[in-house]
Design an enzyme around this catalytic site. Structure first.
Site, PDB file in Angstrom:
ATOM      1  N   HIS A  61     -26.887  45.417   4.260  1.00 45.18           N
ATOM      2  CA  HIS A  61     -25.528  44.957   4.578  1.00 45.18           C
ATOM      3  C   HIS A  61     -25.475  43.939   5.702  1.00 45.18           C
ATOM      4  O   HIS A  61     -24.384  43.594   6.152  1.00 45.18           O
ATOM      5  CB  HIS A  61     -24.645  46.146   4.976  1.00 45.18           C
ATOM      6  CG  HIS A  61     -24.232  47.020   3.824  1.00 45.18           C
ATOM      7  ND1 HIS A  61     -23.174  46.717   2.994  1.00 45.18           N
ATOM      8  CD2 HIS A  61     -24.734  48.185   3.363  1.00 45.18           C
ATOM      9  CE1 HIS A  61     -23.042  47.667   2.086  1.00 45.18           C
ATOM     10  NE2 HIS A  61     -23.986  48.573   2.277  1.00 45.18           N
TER      11      HIS A  61
ATOM     12  N   LYS B  77     -10.416  44.097  11.383  1.00 46.12           N
ATOM     13  CA  LYS B  77     -11.821  44.405  11.120  1.00 46.12           C
ATOM     14  C   LYS B  77     -12.475  44.763  12.438  1.00 46.12           C
ATOM     15  O   LYS B  77     -11.883  44.599  13.512  1.00 46.12           O
ATOM     16  CB  LYS B  77     -12.537  43.241  10.443  1.00 46.12           C
ATOM     17  CG  LYS B  77     -12.397  41.903  11.153  1.00 46.12           C
ATOM     18  CD  LYS B  77     -13.031  40.782  10.338  1.00 46.12           C
ATOM     19  CE  LYS B  77     -12.209  40.404   9.151  1.00 46.12           C
ATOM     20  NZ  LYS B  77     -12.850  40.556   7.860  1.00 46.12           N
ATOM     21  N   ARG B  78     -13.709  45.250  12.348  1.00 48.88           N
ATOM     22  CA  ARG B  78     -14.483  45.560  13.544  1.00 48.88           C
ATOM     23  C   ARG B  78     -14.524  44.347  14.461  1.00 48.88           C
ATOM     24  O   ARG B  78     -14.685  43.221  14.008  1.00 48.88           O
ATOM     25  CB  ARG B  78     -15.892  45.976  13.115  1.00 48.88           C
ATOM     26  CG  ARG B  78     -16.849  46.310  14.209  1.00 48.88           C
ATOM     27  CD  ARG B  78     -18.085  47.016  13.614  1.00 48.88           C
ATOM     28  NE  ARG B  78     -18.694  46.271  12.534  1.00 48.88           N
ATOM     29  CZ  ARG B  78     -19.721  45.425  12.695  1.00 48.88           C
ATOM     30  NH1 ARG B  78     -20.239  45.223  13.902  1.00 48.88           N
ATOM     31  NH2 ARG B  78     -20.256  44.810  11.653  1.00 48.88           N
TER      32      ARG B  78
ATOM     33  N   LYS C 127     -17.510  37.820  13.747  1.00 47.11           N
ATOM     34  CA  LYS C 127     -16.289  37.868  12.943  1.00 47.11           C
ATOM     35  C   LYS C 127     -15.193  36.943  13.499  1.00 47.11           C
ATOM     36  O   LYS C 127     -14.196  36.700  12.861  1.00 47.11           O
ATOM     37  CB  LYS C 127     -15.781  39.311  12.839  1.00 47.11           C
ATOM     38  CG  LYS C 127     -16.750  40.203  12.049  1.00 47.11           C
ATOM     39  CD  LYS C 127     -16.254  41.629  11.944  1.00 47.11           C
ATOM     40  CE  LYS C 127     -17.250  42.528  11.226  1.00 47.11           C
ATOM     41  NZ  LYS C 127     -17.336  42.274   9.776  1.00 47.11           N
TER      42      LYS C 127
ATOM     43  N   THR D  41     -15.035  43.346   2.505  1.00 46.32           N
ATOM     44  CA  THR D  41     -14.191  43.930   1.454  1.00 46.32           C
ATOM     45  C   THR D  41     -12.722  43.831   1.830  1.00 46.32           C
ATOM     46  O   THR D  41     -11.848  43.925   0.968  1.00 46.32           O
ATOM     47  CB  THR D  41     -14.569  45.399   1.188  1.00 46.32           C
ATOM     48  OG1 THR D  41     -14.573  46.127   2.427  1.00 46.32           O
ATOM     49  CG2 THR D  41     -15.928  45.517   0.537  1.00 46.32           C
TER      50      THR D  41
END
Length: 820
Positions: free
Chosen positions: A370, A561-562, A567, A669
């Site tokens: 991942h 998100k995290r 990110k 996702t």
């Protein structure tokens, strides 16, 4: 004389009726005899538990039926090993998949109880953190839906990750207490308990035929006990099992120590066991934290493998046939220790020789990667690994010798390539490479998007790919449309049913029929009305939790998100500051009202991620309290992001932020969830964004920024972020404002180090992508002002996302990897 009946002939209970009158009577019965409460004094939590028990009864009927069928046919089972299962609330999920929602709503209504009210009281299971855990939950539901016999294996965390609160804009970590009042969904299986060892010594015994056997004698032992949760597939055709392990001491109290007055020391074995399953991802900045993580991973892997072998042999199968009856999927690198644990069990417990055991092991395991981040491909210091798992260290060396000798025979392998594939990293302090172990011990290694899979071959596993060229394959991630459309967005689901019928409920690919309505004005109005209702619901949640009022007619721009630098929440915040400056400087322009919403947790020891949360909150405080903005821009960081919060935020999004540095997000996702619910994506060509663009059409997604190849090239040739910043007035001014303390007047140097990182190296390409990102945001504004164009694009996103169903993903795993 009474004739005895064999266990195999014992009939299953008759299916239960589910009409509202019957259900209401059962709820009262459960309330009375299961909880011990009179309906007149029952609390909402009592009603919730009684309702769960009634739903659970119907699940158990299907569960036993599914389990018996698997045993009767001796069919191949899939075992999914994951350190996370972010399953969220289960009651509405189960009711929906069993088709019970309206019957139970009516039954509770007849008793004066509101279903939505009590459903909101169910705690989220604190069994995960982000995308990895949510993917595992989607996969479990899809495996049941597509009729694959499967078990999920993980840890029954008492507190999970943490509950996030804000104190003056800073993240504060508090224990999550989801199990404080019990869990009506789980069943303790005391008969499924296994001994787990740590430390000790290894003895070598020579047999009569000169065969050497090894006996591991741990000096520390504890018990792993199973807790089972049923996972219901769509329409309840199959119910699979999520088996979570809880640690218990062999001796709960040392009576000699207690009687000697050492009352605390007498409980040390209990405390040691309980510590093992309390917290997900304990901070590993200290040696003690690293050891706890390794203990957790070995604990759940050993228990799971002992359970798998017990079940396999119990059905009369031979160990040589293990790969024909068992497929074990490693969800990322955390369960990689399973490879040598299975090897140990086959060799030391069941007497196989190493070569035969290795062949069985590598045919049984498959590994999903991942991440391309080297630090996420876990490695453990050799002294720690050897002290804690001495027999496994021997097996690591044995496997490594086998693989390196094999590689050396490949005449084109250089010494450098040999070093890269070795299980022992010797570039600094010697460490065991768990990613390499998972790769070597698996017959299939898959990425989770087409881009990610290609990059795996070129970067982290380039040399192993050269050694085993056929092993790496792609399985693009997916999401379950039951949770991420039907349950979280009933308004849109009902509109789709009215418009294109019910076929999409069973086959998400049938959503394509909606394409023909994208330009239909009447349908666009209905679609817009559903979106506005979802935005009103989110606005009410934000107002009640945070006291911030949001305009549902504004563009809701969401990034959840995290929190991680790759990110790039930081890029979003910096562009927000630039937009803030523009709105104040040019009040005469026709600005699009916009709400910027953030949510996500930062790892407790990740300083920069926690600083980004503080920056988001500081920027929010400044902008939201500035009257010159005239309500055109609002910024909100919603604390304690979890599945239930996502189920409110995802359907309310107009714009989905998927802006990771290209080449660093494996798949994502969240991008799929937003698009399925009718949001426009703004993103880089990273992860599954690439395939989403291909499916929804490049005119229906907003792509900006450097590609993965361009990022790699800039890093290799040298990046001059200072020159880039000085060439962009908006970026330069925004960075200057943050760095100089405009948003942190109480500590003007608070964000200096964070911004210095952009000036000095800009590893995550924040400066490099800023102008392209800002330009893309203004193109979003232009599209928003043309509502017919906006809704045509977002409707097409919903219509074309059927391929991203986790049912499709699981079928590919089953056909191409598991052969199940």
């Amino acid at each position: 004389m009474i004739k005895s009946q064999s266990k195999a002939d014992i009939p299953l209970p008759k299916p239960r009726e589910s009409d509202p009158e019957t259900v209401a009577a059962e709820i009262i019965e459960r309330l009375t005899y299961g909880i011990g409460k009179d309906a007149k004094v029952a609390t909402p939590h009592d009603w919730l538990t009684a309702t769960i028990l009634v739903v659970r009864d119907r699940i158990i009927d299907k569960w036993m039926e599914s389990t018996r069928a698997s045993y009767d046919t001796n069919s191949k089972r899939v075992y999914y090993l994951s350190l996370e299962f972010l399953i969220g609330r289960l009651m509405r999920d189960a009711m929906s998949n069993l088709g019970l929602v309206e019957d139970i709503r009516e039954a509770l209504g007849s008793l004066g109880v509101d279903l939505d009210l009590i459903a909101g009281l169910e705690p989220d299971a604190a069994l995960g953190n982000g995308g990895l855990g949510r993917l595992a939950a989607c996969f479990m539901e899809s495996m049941a839906t597509v009729d694959i016999p499967a078990y999920g294996y993980g840890i029954r965390y008492v507190h999970g990750l943490f509950r996030q609160q804000m104190a003056d804009g800073w993240q504060v970590e508090l224990p999550e207490t989801w199990l404080a009042h019990g869990n009506p969904w789980e069943f303790e299986r005391r008969e499924s308990s296994y001994e787990i060892g740590f430390g000790g010594t290894v003895d070598a015994l020579v047999g009569v035929e000169e065969d050497m056997r090894h006996v591991w004698k741990p000096n520390e032992r504890m018990i792993a006990t199973a807790y089972d949760t049923p996972i219901v597939g769509w329409r309840g055709e199959r119910v699979n099992t999520l088996r979570l392990w809880s640690a218990q001491p062999i001796d709960p109290i040392l009576l000699d120590a207690f009687n000697a007055g050492d009352h605390i020391g007498a409980l040390r074995e209990s405390n040691k066991a309980e510590t093992l399953t309390r917290v997900l991802y304990p901070a590993d900045a200290t040696p003690a934290g690293q050891e706890l993580r390794l203990r957790q991973e070995y604990f759940f892997c050993s228990a799971s493998l002992q359970d798998i072998l017990r079940r396999h042999l119990q059905q009369g199968n031979e160990l040589a046939d293990l790969a024909d009856k068992v497929a074990i999927q490693l969800n990322d690198t955390h369960p990689a220790i399973s490879v040598v644990e299975l090897l140990r069990l086959l060799c030391d417990v069941h007497g196989l020789d190493l070569d035969d055991a290795w062949e069985i092991t590598s045919k049984t395991f498959s590994y999903t990667n991942h991440t391309l981040l080297p630090e996420a491909l876990e490695s453990w210091p050799v002294p720690l690994f050897e002290r804690l798992l001495p027999r496994h260290m021997q097996l690591v060396y044995a496997v490594n010798a086998k693989m390196l000798i094999h590689a050396r025979k490949q005449t084109d392998f250089t010494d450098e390539e040999i070093r890269h594939i070795s299980l022992i990293d010797e570039s600094g302090d010697r460490r065991v490479r768990m990613g390499n172990l998972a790769f070597m011990g698996s017959h299939s290694i898959n990425g989770v998007s087409a881009l990610h899979t290609d990059l795996m071959k070129q970067t982290v596993f380039a040399d192993l790919h050269k050694l085993f060229p056929g092993r790496i394959n792609n399985k693009t991630n997916g999401i379950t449309p039951r949770r991420w459309l039907m349950q979280c967005n009933p308004g849109l689901t009902n509109l789709l049913r009215e418009t294109i019928g019910d076929d999409f409920l069973d086959d998400a690919a049938k959503l394509q029929q909606l394409d023909g309505y994208a330009e239909d004005t009447g349908f666009q109005q209905k679609f817009a009305a559903v979106k506005r209702a979802n935005k009103e619901r989110l606005a009410q949640l934000v107002a009640s939790r945070m006291g911030v009022r949001l305009d549902p007619d504004a563009l809701f721009d969401i990034q959840i998100k995290r929190i991680h630098e790759y990110k790039r929440q930081l890029l979003n915040i910096i562009e927000t500051v630039a937009l803030y400056d523009q709105i104040r400087s040019h009040p005469e322009r026709d600005w699009v009202p916009r709400v910027k919403l953030f949510a996500g947790k930062a790892a407790p020891s990740y300083h920069n991620a926690k600083l980004i949360i503080k920056l988001a909150n500081d920027v929010a405080r400044t902008i939201n309290n500035d009257p010159s903005v005239r309500g055109l821009l609002k910024v909100v960081f919603v604390p304690n992001y979890n599945v239930s919060l996502a189920e409110v935020m995802v359907p309310a999004a107009d714009l989905s932020e998927q802006i990771s540095t290209a080449g660093m997000e494996a798949s994502g996702t969240g991008n799929m969830k937003f698009a399925l619910n009718g949001a426009l994506t703004i993103g880089t060509l990273d992860g599954a964004n690439v395939e989403m663009r291909d499916h929804v059409g490049e005119e229906n997604i907003v792509i900006f920024g450097l590609t993965a190849d361009e990022v790699a090239k800039i890093r290799a040739e040298g990046h001059n972020p200072r020159a880039t910043i000085e060439a962009s007035r908006e970026l330069s001014q925004a960075l200057s404002a943050i760095q100089s303390g405009v948003f942190s007047p109480d500590d003007r140097n608070r964000f200096k180090e964070l911004i210095d990182g952009i000036y000095q190296h800009d590893w995550f390409m924040v400066a490099a992508d800023f102008d392209s990102y800002a330009q893309a945001q203004r193109s979003v504004d232009q599209t928003w002002t043309d509502k017919a164009s906006w809704y045509a694009k977002t409707i097409r996103n919903t219509a074309r996302m059927g391929w991203f169903s986790s049912d499709r993903t699981i079928r590919q795993y089953a056909e191409e990897i598991w052969r199940a």
